[in-house]
Design an enzyme around this catalytic site. Structure first.
Site, short mmCIF file in Angstrom:
data_model
loop_
_atom_site.label_atom_id
_atom_site.label_comp_id
_atom_site.label_asym_id
_atom_site.label_seq_id
_atom_site.Cartn_x
_atom_site.Cartn_y
_atom_site.Cartn_z
N LYS A 175 0.85 -1.19 0.00
CA LYS A 175 0.00 0.00 0.00
C LYS A 175 0.89 1.24 0.00
CE LYS A 175 -3.71 -2.60 0.69
NZ LYS A 175 -4.81 -2.74 -0.28
N HIS A 294 -6.52 -13.48 -7.77
CA HIS A 294 -7.37 -12.51 -7.08
C HIS A 294 -8.76 -12.56 -7.69
CE1 HIS A 294 -8.92 -8.81 -5.32
NE2 HIS A 294 -7.93 -8.90 -4.45
#
EC number: 4.1.1.39
Length: 453
Positions: A175, A294
């Site tokens: 992040k 994902h």
């Protein structure tokens, strides 16, 4: 021939509209071992009998259409049609029922999840006679399972490649997901891996944007992997997202990852598509790459309780198409799910044979025979204080994927990774000693903090 199973070939062609149930509702049908079985949650328009709506679903997802056609007489409808063979009410829902449909195996191309879904869910969900329709589960027969390669490697081969046993694997999504330069991104990867994580991860929407092109990211992440491996003596990996706008570009990225000698790549299998995913899975097996999956976009399909598809169907499809990891939600954290239901599809990902268990949302017994298992990834909003519950619930064959739970540590990325690893090893050790993680988890972690590096 009974009215429920009559075909146009048997009675002669008569133009006009005919009730679906006369041909496609067959309660006396005994399912075959080779049938694909589907459980649909049906919400019909008012005034339409369940038998007619269940038959309509079977018809419109197999050989039927809205009217009688003379070319029905040129084939054996009894051989190829789908059959609604059972209907049951949904407890607590007066306007819903479960329709069970059996499809003959000849309707489907071998080894193609794309074709399977095109047939079963490609058209019928827009049927105006239904207010809503949800595919709750599929039974994939062994004969069809054996036409798929499945995961590139599977759980045991992955553990052997990584030389890591007896505990869940640890990961972290870098992040902020967007905006970092490739060099700063690689720095964060290095700090997390050096601190004790097994993997770091590209976020699902990190592909090749102007601020960080894919080739630069791959190079800096590979450098971070090499450096952290040299310092820790452990095998490390970063999920390099190979998802791209074309299959050719996706494969180019996977080839470059292999040339860098990294252990794993990643794909967004729903937005990328099942054909692309299966192609990438085959490449990964042939070239020794692990494949992390994902599920971006899954909530568009599976969130509504009465329309779409349950995630257990998407999980089964992924095991067939191929992937070594897949995000499977969690029962703690910011995306908390129903525990029994979540563990039901987690078992469908990992185990070879799963018994029917409606309390866990499993409508059919599923035999995967020799198809390798998939590691479920527990992610989103988890941190070290969830570690006792995660260790107990998901067991060793899982990936615990942090984000802010690593990078949000007040001392930085590497100390955050150390905290994750110390908490995990403390919980695994306590579990193996027979301690109660649910009751003693907080104390176990606090004690471990006193002796962490």
């Amino acid at each position: 021939m009974s009215p429920q199973t009559e075909t146009k070939a048997g009675v002669g062609f008569k133009a006009g509209v005919k009730e679906y149930k006369l041909t496609y509702y067959t309660p006396e049908y005994e399912t075959k071992d080779t049938d694909i079985l589907a459980a649909f949650r049906v919400t019909p328009q008012p005034g339409v009998p369940p038998e007619e709506r269940g038959a309509a679903v079977a018809a419109e997802s197999s050989t039927g259409t809205w009217t009688t056609v003379w070319t029905d007489g040129l084939t054996s409808l009894d051989r190829y049609k789908g059959r609604c063979y059972h209907i049951e009410p949904v407890p607590g829902e007066e306007d819903q029922f479960i329709a069970y449909v059996a499809y003959p195996l000849d309707l489907f191309e071998e080894g193609s999840v794309t074709n399977m879904f095109t047939s079963i869910v490609g058209n019928v969900f827009g049927f105006k006679a239904l207010r809503a329709l949800r595919l709750e589960d599929l039974r994939i027969p062994v004969a069809y399972v054996k036409t798929f390669q499945g995961p590139p490697h599977g759980i045991q081969v992955e553990r052997d490649k990584l030389n890591k046993y007896g505990r869940p694997l640890l990961g972290c999504t870098i992040k902020p997901k967007l905006g970092l330069s490739a060099k700063n991104y690689g720095r964060a990867v290095y700090e997390c891996l050096r601190g004790g994580l097994d993997f770091t991860k590209d976020d699902e929407n990190v592909n090749s944007q102007p601020f960080m092109r894919w080739r630069d990211r791959f190079l800096f992440c590979a450098e971070a992997i090499y450096k952290s491996q040299a310092e820790t003596g452990e095998i490390k990996g970063h999920y390099l997202n190979a998802t791209a706008g074309t299959c050719e570009e996706m494969m180019k990225r996977a080839v470059f990852a292999r040339e860098l000698a990294v252990p794993i790549v990643m794909h967004d299998y729903l937005t990328g598509g099942f054909t692309a995913n299966t192609s990438l899975s085959h490449y990964c097996r042939d070239n020794g790459l692990l494949l992390h999956i994902h599920r971006a976009m899954h909530a568009v399909i599976d969130r509504q309780k009465n329309h779409g598809m349950h995630f257990r169907v998407l999980a089964k499809a992924l095991r067939m198409s191929g992937g070594d990891h897949i995000h499977a939600g969690t029962v703690v954290g910011k995306l908390e799910g129903e525990r029994d239901i979540t563990l039901g599809f987690v078992d469908l990902l990992r185990d070879d044979y799963i018994e029917k268990d409606r309390s866990r949302g499993i409508y059919f017994t599923q035999d995967w025979v020799s198809l390798p298992g998939v590691l479920p990834v527990a992610s989103r909003g988890i941190h070290v204080w969830h570690m006792p519950a995660l260790t107990e619930i998901f067991g060793d064959d899982s990936v615990l994927q942090f984000g802010g739970g690593t990078l949000g540590h007040p001392w930085g990325n590497a100390p955050g990774a150390v905290a994750n690893r110390v908490a995990l090893e403390a919980c695994v050790k306590a579990r193996n000693e027979g301690r109660d993680l649910a009751a003693e988890g907080g104390e176990i972690i606090r004690e471990a903090c006193k002796w962490s590096p």
